[in-house]
Design a protein around this motif. Structure first.
Motif, PDB file in Angstrom:
ATOM      1  N   TYR A 195       0.857  -1.176   0.000  1.00  0.00           N
ATOM      2  CA  TYR A 195       0.000   0.000   0.000  1.00  0.00           C
ATOM      3  C   TYR A 195       0.896   1.229   0.000  1.00  0.00           C
ATOM      4  CZ  TYR A 195       0.251  -1.660   4.898  1.00  0.00           C
ATOM      5  OH  TYR A 195       0.658  -2.197   6.096  1.00  0.00           O
ATOM      6  N   ASN A 196       0.302   2.373  -0.343  1.00  0.00           N
ATOM      7  CA  ASN A 196       1.091   3.591  -0.545  1.00  0.00           C
ATOM      8  C   ASN A 196       1.031   4.512   0.662  1.00  0.00           C
ATOM      9  OD1 ASN A 196       1.798   2.764  -3.131  1.00  0.00           O
ATOM     10  ND2 ASN A 196       0.025   3.756  -4.075  1.00  0.00           N
ATOM     11  N   CYS A 197       2.042   5.355   0.780  1.00  0.00           N
ATOM     12  CA  CYS A 197       2.078   6.347   1.863  1.00  0.00           C
ATOM     13  C   CYS A 197       0.946   7.364   1.689  1.00  0.00           C
ATOM     14  CB  CYS A 197       3.394   7.136   1.810  1.00  0.00           C
ATOM     15  SG  CYS A 197       4.833   6.187   2.236  1.00  0.00           S
ATOM     16  N   ASP A 198       0.368   7.811   2.804  1.00  0.00           N
ATOM     17  CA  ASP A 198      -0.584   8.923   2.752  1.00  0.00           C
ATOM     18  C   ASP A 198       0.161  10.243   2.653  1.00  0.00           C
ATOM     19  OD1 ASP A 198      -2.724   7.237   3.029  1.00  0.00           O
ATOM     20  OD2 ASP A 198      -2.696   7.304   5.212  1.00  0.00           O
ATOM     21  N   ALA A 199       1.363  10.260   3.234  1.00  0.00           N
ATOM     22  CA  ALA A 199       2.175  11.483   3.216  1.00  0.00           C
ATOM     23  C   ALA A 199       3.641  11.056   3.261  1.00  0.00           C
ATOM     24  CB  ALA A 199       1.844  12.343   4.440  1.00  0.00           C
ATOM     25  N   GLY A 200       4.529  11.994   2.910  1.00  0.00           N
ATOM     26  CA  GLY A 200       5.952  11.671   2.951  1.00  0.00           C
ATOM     27  C   GLY A 200       6.372  10.840   1.752  1.00  0.00           C
ATOM     28  N   ASP A 201       7.566  10.254   1.821  1.00  0.00           N
ATOM     29  CA  ASP A 201       8.130   9.541   0.678  1.00  0.00           C
ATOM     30  C   ASP A 201       9.055   8.441   1.183  1.00  0.00           C
ATOM     31  OD1 ASP A 201       8.649   8.895  -1.943  1.00  0.00           O
ATOM     32  OD2 ASP A 201       9.585  10.807  -2.472  1.00  0.00           O
ATOM     33  N   ILE A 202       9.338   7.471   0.335  1.00  0.00           N
ATOM     34  CA  ILE A 202      10.323   6.424   0.642  1.00  0.00           C
ATOM     35  C   ILE A 202      11.367   6.471  -0.464  1.00  0.00           C
ATOM     36  CG2 ILE A 202      10.717   3.936   0.860  1.00  0.00           C
ATOM     37  CD1 ILE A 202       7.793   3.749   1.880  1.00  0.00           C
ATOM     38  N   LEU A 203      12.620   6.642  -0.070  1.00  0.00           N
ATOM     39  CA  LEU A 203      13.701   6.762  -1.044  1.00  0.00           C
ATOM     40  C   LEU A 203      14.636   5.562  -0.957  1.00  0.00           C
ATOM     41  CD1 LEU A 203      14.748  10.495  -0.353  1.00  0.00           C
ATOM     42  CD2 LEU A 203      13.042   9.680  -1.973  1.00  0.00           C
ATOM     43  N   ILE A 204      15.029   5.050  -2.108  1.00  0.00           N
ATOM     44  CA  ILE A 204      16.100   4.053  -2.185  1.00  0.00           C
ATOM     45  C   ILE A 204      17.182   4.663  -3.054  1.00  0.00           C
ATOM     46  CG2 ILE A 204      16.750   1.747  -2.972  1.00  0.00           C
ATOM     47  CD1 ILE A 204      13.838   0.863  -2.464  1.00  0.00           C
ATOM     48  N   ASP A 205      18.391   4.793  -2.492  1.00  0.00           N
ATOM     49  CA  ASP A 205      19.485   5.497  -3.203  1.00  0.00           C
ATOM     50  C   ASP A 205      19.018   6.851  -3.721  1.00  0.00           C
ATOM     51  OD1 ASP A 205      21.229   3.451  -2.707  1.00  0.00           O
ATOM     52  OD2 ASP A 205      20.935   2.460  -4.625  1.00  0.00           O
ATOM     53  N   ASN A 206      18.333   7.598  -2.843  1.00  0.00           N
ATOM     54  CA  ASN A 206      17.838   8.951  -3.146  1.00  0.00           C
ATOM     55  C   ASN A 206      16.799   9.011  -4.264  1.00  0.00           C
ATOM     56  OD1 ASN A 206      19.430  10.221  -1.173  1.00  0.00           O
ATOM     57  ND2 ASN A 206      21.222  10.088  -2.519  1.00  0.00           N
ATOM     58  N   GLN A 207      16.241   7.878  -4.625  1.00  0.00           N
ATOM     59  CA  GLN A 207      15.198   7.864  -5.659  1.00  0.00           C
ATOM     60  C   GLN A 207      13.888   7.407  -5.034  1.00  0.00           C
ATOM     61  OE1 GLN A 207      16.118   5.395  -9.017  1.00  0.00           O
ATOM     62  NE2 GLN A 207      14.340   6.039 -10.184  1.00  0.00           N
ATOM     63  N   SER A 208      12.823   8.164  -5.287  1.00  0.00           N
ATOM     64  CA  SER A 208      11.517   7.812  -4.720  1.00  0.00           C
ATOM     65  C   SER A 208      11.013   6.504  -5.326  1.00  0.00           C
ATOM     66  CB  SER A 208      10.505   8.919  -5.008  1.00  0.00           C
ATOM     67  OG  SER A 208       9.207   8.465  -4.659  1.00  0.00           O
ATOM     68  N   ILE A 209      10.483   5.624  -4.467  1.00  0.00           N
ATOM     69  CA  ILE A 209       9.925   4.367  -4.988  1.00  0.00           C
ATOM     70  C   ILE A 209       8.662   4.623  -5.812  1.00  0.00           C
ATOM     71  CG2 ILE A 209      10.884   2.967  -3.114  1.00  0.00           C
ATOM     72  CD1 ILE A 209       8.030   2.812  -1.909  1.00  0.00           C
ATOM     73  N   TYR A 210       8.116   5.838  -5.712  1.00  0.00           N
ATOM     74  CA  TYR A 210       6.907   6.170  -6.477  1.00  0.00           C
ATOM     75  C   TYR A 210       7.231   6.661  -7.884  1.00  0.00           C
ATOM     76  CZ  TYR A 210       4.740   5.493  -1.987  1.00  0.00           C
ATOM     77  OH  TYR A 210       4.325   4.924  -0.800  1.00  0.00           O
ATOM     78  N   ASN A 211       8.536   6.795  -8.176  1.00  0.00           N
ATOM     79  CA  ASN A 211       8.945   7.246  -9.517  1.00  0.00           C
ATOM     80  C   ASN A 211       9.402   6.102 -10.414  1.00  0.00           C
ATOM     81  OD1 ASN A 211       8.400   9.841  -8.840  1.00  0.00           O
ATOM     82  ND2 ASN A 211      10.511  10.403  -8.359  1.00  0.00           N
ATOM     83  N   VAL A 212       9.283   4.859  -9.917  1.00  0.00           N
ATOM     84  CA  VAL A 212       9.675   3.704 -10.754  1.00  0.00           C
ATOM     85  C   VAL A 212       8.465   2.775 -10.886  1.00  0.00           C
ATOM     86  CG1 VAL A 212      12.124   3.755 -10.153  1.00  0.00           C
ATOM     87  CG2 VAL A 212      10.569   2.413  -8.748  1.00  0.00           C
ATOM     88  N   PRO A 213       8.371   2.051 -12.022  1.00  0.00           N
ATOM     89  CA  PRO A 213       7.250   1.114 -12.163  1.00  0.00           C
ATOM     90  C   PRO A 213       7.270   0.096 -11.013  1.00  0.00           C
ATOM     91  CG  PRO A 213       8.423   1.364 -14.250  1.00  0.00           C
ATOM     92  CD  PRO A 213       9.238   2.059 -13.212  1.00  0.00           C
ATOM     93  N   ILE A 214       6.096  -0.234 -10.511  1.00  0.00           N
ATOM     94  CA  ILE A 214       5.983  -1.119  -9.352  1.00  0.00           C
ATOM     95  C   ILE A 214       6.652  -2.474  -9.618  1.00  0.00           C
ATOM     96  CG2 ILE A 214       3.755  -2.263  -9.772  1.00  0.00           C
ATOM     97  CD1 ILE A 214       2.976  -1.279  -6.908  1.00  0.00           C
ATOM     98  N   ARG A 215       6.551  -2.936 -10.865  1.00  0.00           N
ATOM     99  CA  ARG A 215       7.150  -4.226 -11.245  1.00  0.00           C
ATOM    100  C   ARG A 215       8.680  -4.186 -11.076  1.00  0.00           C
ATOM    101  NH1 ARG A 215       5.306  -8.387 -14.732  1.00  0.00           N
ATOM    102  NH2 ARG A 215       7.020  -9.574 -15.632  1.00  0.00           N
TER     103      ARG A 215
END
Length: 210
Positions: free
Chosen positions: A21-41
């Motif tokens: 499920y997705n965050c209601d607020a804030g962000d999650i970064l892996i190596d300074n890249q948001s996980i919401y900016n890459v295809p889920i697959r």
């Protein structure tokens, strides 16, 4: 590592990483890249998840392990089974890797299911490993085997672990103490013993139990 009472929100935090499920607020970064900016697959292809509830199919042991990497060879599957100590029980079965395990692995014990789950994660070879109480509800002998397999699985990997036994997380680079859905403290095991009463209480209770 994430530590906290049952219901504190540890699994909820872990489940945000593969975007169950997705965050209601804030962000999650892996190596300074948001996980919401890459295809889920793509995101999920880089993550292995081992939980206390392993989802298994009414199929052969081989196909249940292969589920993690559909193009894997038989040799790769057997290698993953060896590293997870699953081959110990597989080779005692009448049809070995071709044995049908029943709906959700009904013919297997909790420890055997857990080893298959770790074999899958070994086969997937991802840079990120998430472990959610992966050794809970196992007897001591099985737990020590599975702990050994987990040590192999997580070597040189980014690992986030939720553990009910603090012995499995003492060497974590960072331990986060979760209470009522919030991170209330963080540090190494030694730091937290000095500055966090909740963590200190956890530790003292477990030491008394052990």
């Amino acid at each position: 590592a994430l530590v906290g009472h049952s219901g504190a929100g540890k699994s909820s935090i872990l489940n945000l990483i593969p975007r169950f499920y997705n965050c209601d607020a804030g962000d999650i970064l892996i190596d300074n890249q948001s996980i919401y900016n890459v295809p889920i697959r793509n995101l999920r292809s880089k993550i292995s998840l081992v939980t206390q509830d392993t989802t298994l199919f009414d199929d052969t042991i081989k196909n249940n392990i292969r589920y993690a990497s559909i193009d894997a060879s038989d040799q790769e599957i057997e290698e993953a089974a060896k590293k997870s100590f699953a081959d110990e029980f597989i080779n005692k079965l009448p049809q070995k890797y071709e044995t049908l395990i029943g709906e959700n692995g009904v013919r297997l014990s909790g420890g055997e299911k857990q080893r298959l789950s770790i074999a899958r994660a070994m086969l997937k070879k991802t840079p990120i490993v998430l472990l959610d109480e992966a050794t809970s509800s196992l007897d001591a002998e099985t737990e020590s085997k599975i702990q050994e397999a987990i040590n192999l699985l997580t070597k040189n990997k980014t690992t986030i672990v939720i553990a009910h036994r603090l012995s499995t997380i003492l060497n974590s680079e960072k331990i986060l103490v979760v209470d009522k859905g919030e991170i209330i403290n963080e540090g190494t095991h030694a730091d937290l013993l000095k500055k966090c009463d909740i963590y200190k209480n956890f530790y003292e209770k477990q030491i008394r139990k052990d």
